[in-house]
Structure formats: structure tokens, C-alpha cells
Write a protein that holds these residues in place. Sequence first.
Motif, PDB file in Angstrom:
ATOM      1  N   LYS A  46       2.605   1.873  -3.491  1.00 31.50           N
ATOM      2  CA  LYS A  46       1.691   2.419  -4.487  1.00 31.50           C
ATOM      3  C   LYS A  46       1.387   3.893  -4.202  1.00 31.50           C
ATOM      4  O   LYS A  46       1.368   4.727  -5.125  1.00 31.50           O
ATOM      5  CB  LYS A  46       0.399   1.595  -4.522  1.00 31.50           C
ATOM      6  CG  LYS A  46       0.564   0.196  -5.083  1.00 31.50           C
ATOM      7  CD  LYS A  46      -0.759  -0.559  -5.077  1.00 31.50           C
ATOM      8  CE  LYS A  46      -0.617  -1.935  -5.698  1.00 31.50           C
ATOM      9  NZ  LYS A  46      -1.896  -2.697  -5.675  1.00 31.50           N
ATOM     10  N   GLU A  69       2.496   0.395 -13.381  1.00 27.38           N
ATOM     11  CA  GLU A  69       1.828  -0.782 -12.829  1.00 27.38           C
ATOM     12  C   GLU A  69       2.684  -1.412 -11.732  1.00 27.38           C
ATOM     13  O   GLU A  69       3.884  -1.601 -11.890  1.00 27.38           O
ATOM     14  CB  GLU A  69       1.580  -1.818 -13.924  1.00 27.38           C
ATOM     15  CG  GLU A  69       0.618  -1.383 -15.003  1.00 27.38           C
ATOM     16  CD  GLU A  69       0.469  -2.462 -16.061  1.00 27.38           C
ATOM     17  OE1 GLU A  69      -0.365  -3.370 -15.870  1.00 27.38           O
ATOM     18  OE2 GLU A  69       1.208  -2.399 -17.066  1.00 27.38           O
ATOM     19  N   VAL A  70       2.050  -1.742 -10.629  1.00 29.46           N
ATOM     20  CA  VAL A  70       2.701  -2.432  -9.514  1.00 29.46           C
ATOM     21  C   VAL A  70       2.109  -3.833  -9.448  1.00 29.46           C
ATOM     22  O   VAL A  70       0.972  -4.025  -9.017  1.00 29.46           O
ATOM     23  CB  VAL A  70       2.488  -1.682  -8.188  1.00 29.46           C
ATOM     24  CG1 VAL A  70       3.140  -2.450  -7.037  1.00 29.46           C
ATOM     25  CG2 VAL A  70       3.037  -0.261  -8.277  1.00 29.46           C
ATOM     26  N   SER A  87       0.830  -1.206   0.000  1.00 32.18           N
ATOM     27  CA  SER A  87       0.000   0.000   0.000  1.00 32.18           C
ATOM     28  C   SER A  87       0.867   1.261   0.000  1.00 32.18           C
ATOM     29  O   SER A  87       0.595   2.225  -0.743  1.00 32.18           O
ATOM     30  CB  SER A  87      -0.915  -0.012   1.228  1.00 32.18           C
ATOM     31  OG  SER A  87      -1.649   1.182   1.320  1.00 32.18           O
TER      32      SER A  87
END
Length: 504
Positions: A386, A398-399, A383
Amino acid sequence: MTRSRAFLNLAVMLAAGVAAVPAWAAPGDPGRDKVVAAIHANHDATVERLRDWIKLPTIANMNINHREGAEYMRKLALDAGFQQARVVDSGGVPGVFATLDAGAKQTVAVYFMYDVKHYEPSEWTSPPLEGRIVDRPGEGKVMIGRGAVNQKGPETAFLAALHAFKAAGVKLPVNLVLVAEGEEEIGSPNFHNVVTQPDVRAALEKSVGVFIPSPNQAIDGNVSLLLGAKGVIEVQLVSSGEKWGRGPNKDIHSSLKANVDSPVWHLIKALNTLVAEDGQTPAIDGWFENVKPLTARQKELIAADVAASNEADDMKSLGIKHWYKNEDYLTASYRLASQPTVNIEGLVSGYTGPGGKTVLPGKAEAKLDLRLVPDMTKEEAVSKLKAHLAKRGFGDIEVIVSGGYSPTQTNENSALIKAEQATLAAAKIPMTMSARSAGSWPGVVFTGPPLNMAAGQFGAGRGGGAHAPDEWLLIDSTNPKTAGFDDQAVLYADFLYEVARAGR
């Protein structure tokens, strides 16, 4: 064991000035002598069992032998004496659950991984799936093969102990629970779905703890007992013109860089925000918020471990000449145990063949691993990563989390750790305790809720090259301080007797 092999072993030990019976062949538990004899008699079969297992690699990230590896693991368990073993769907690569009811008062659980890292045969001195036996100067005869040390070799040594109990007609002193997975090398993304199944969880809850067989012996004979391990997250960061809305959505001619944005530089700029100027200290927003400092006792254990280690040997094995910031060995060891990390495993973009190719790539990818310490969690770390990227204008990147788990810790006064200590003490194997391994394994699946068990790694013997070419495991030791393959199995038999004794 053939008569010629027995004579050769005796001759080698006598020539080295070593007693014919190793120091760890001392305890007088019921039937133990028969079990030890069976271990030695079955030596060739045990070596061949490991070689056959190496021939069948399960590689999770390449979709190789998922079902075949699980079925083979199930068969290995049944052959070793487990009365029931079944393949368990996990939502990914299957797991295996097996039980052996010896009618004993005490139960101990064992964790296996049957998957391995991929390999490039051209980088090896012998074929990675052959299991060739070669001489290793100063060590003895070793087996070369993918999975030899991580983790099929030590697991085969544990199975050898069970085969010996069966062959000798000696009843196991404890009941056993086996849980195995085929996704450890990609961060165990689905293993929790195995251990939380009702019958698996119920069996584990009856156990004094769970251990993973590991050849944790240094060349000087010392074994370091691990009381914890860092967590890990494997993640891919992908920058593309398509997702960014800038730059090309495919590779174009590099001359256009003058007026076209680059997804590759976009990714590099994002990566640069993840660490401080030293290229070392994590700079993700809030990354240290829940990092728990080392306790006085943990520092004491680390200091004792350092005192028993050889800094020069450690540096040589790593191919380094300095620790970070030129810190002394103890300070660097404190850092190793206490610090979370952000590491780039690889960068992939554009043309990587011989010579050059004038392209402006439309896509770039970085593979990272993030190491976590208590009280960080996998969910928190993902979390924060990001949110950190989004805050700085990199929300389009993109993760992709391919796997991972939180850190694990076990109390040194647990029955499991006490049994490990007692086994090594009886074997006269010197030991220290490690507050925390910098490497990772999914122990938190056991030590965290809902199981809240003790968990650790245990074993003797030596090996190396995990994840690298020429991975090896010591089979026949010429060093009287280190255990060969048979003696690894003997130690596991003694450990089972010790766990049983703890419950009397």
C-alpha cells in the motif's frame, strides 16, 4: 475386498515381479496385520467415500456449500471414530474440531481442508464431480475429480486407516485432534479464529505436532518431506474512474480516449512498478528488508533434493524449456525456495468476448498473489504494498486482501518430523527433505504463536492437476515404486504407530 479383486491384485503384482506384500507392510505393531487386512477389505467403500465427498464441493469464494461442507466434514470425522466433532464458527466459512481419545500416552493433530477450487466443466475430460476411474499410462488407475488430490483424496486415505482400526477392533495407538477449515483456497482468512478457541487450543497443545495428509511421492517412488512453506497473500488491485477522480465512472466510447484518462492504463502503470525491468524481481519498497537467507543446512537439503530429482521430468510437467535467466537446476531450486514473488493471476477489464468492442473501460482489476519467505509477514507485506503504491501516485487504487498468511518453518529434529522419517524408512520408501515448499499452506497458524508447534505435510501416493482440469489421484498403482490408495492408508496407520513409539 472380493475374492476376485484379491486374486487380480495378486496376479498383477506377481506379473510385475513384485512381492505380494508391499515393502511398507513390514512392522509388527500390535494389531497391525488386522488393520492392514481391514484397509484392503474396505477398498471399495473407501473409494466410494472419496467419490461421495467429491460430489459435494465447498467453494469459499463463490459461497457454495459453506454450511453443508462443514456438516459433511463433521460427519466424516464421527464415522471414522472421533468421539466428538463440532462445527466451529470462524467469522467466515465454518471450521470443524474433533477429538479421539484412545487413552494413549501420545497425541498427534491432523489438519484437513474441505474446500476446493472452482472448475469449468467444459475443460475436463470427465465431469469434475463424478469421481470417474480411468487408466493413466505408466501409473495405473486414477480417480478424476475436483479435490481428488487437493486435498480430499489423501485425507480420505487417512480416514480409511481410522476406519480400519475400528473395523478390526484394534485400539488406536495415539489420541487424535482434528482441525479442518473451508477457506484454505482463499488464503485461510479466518482459520486462526478456529484454532485459538480455548478448547481447540488446549487440545492442540497436547499434541507432538500437526500434519496435513499429502500424496508427496514422485514417480520414482521418492517422498520429499517438507520442513516449511512460503506464505501467501491473495490481493485484488482495483482501478476505477470513480475512486481515481479521473477517467470515466462507467464504460464509454473508445474514441474519447484522446481527451479522457484511462483507469486501465492507470492500473497497468501501477502494476509495472511492482517488479523490476526483468518482469521477475519484486521492486516493492522494502520488500527484501526481512528476507532471511537460506542457511547452509537448507542449501544442503535442497541440493540433495535436486540430486534425487529429474530436471527433464520437472520441466516437462510444467510445460517449460528454461528456468529464469537460464539458470542451472540447482541455482533455480535455490531461487525457488529463497525468493519472495509478485505474481499476476489475472487481469480483468472491459469487453472480453468475441471480436472487438470499442469501449474505454471505467474500471480495471488485477488479481495478484504474493509469496513470502521467512522472516516476512503477511501484515508487513500488505503495509509495504500500500505504501509503495501511494508513494508513486497510485494511492487511489483499492488494495483488497482476500486472504493469506505468513511463511511456516519446522525444525527437522522435531518429534513429528522424526516420526515421518522413521515411518518412511521402515516402509523402505526413499526420501529427501525439502527445506521449503514454494507452494503455501496455513502451517504458520500452528508453528507461529501462540501454539509454536511442529507442522508438516506427510504421505505417499501420487496425484496431480491441483487447481487445474482433470485433477487426479492414484487409486490402483501399476508402478511397484508408488503407493496406491490402500497403501497410502497403510502408511498412515504405520505413522500413528511410529508417533506412539516415539512417546514410549
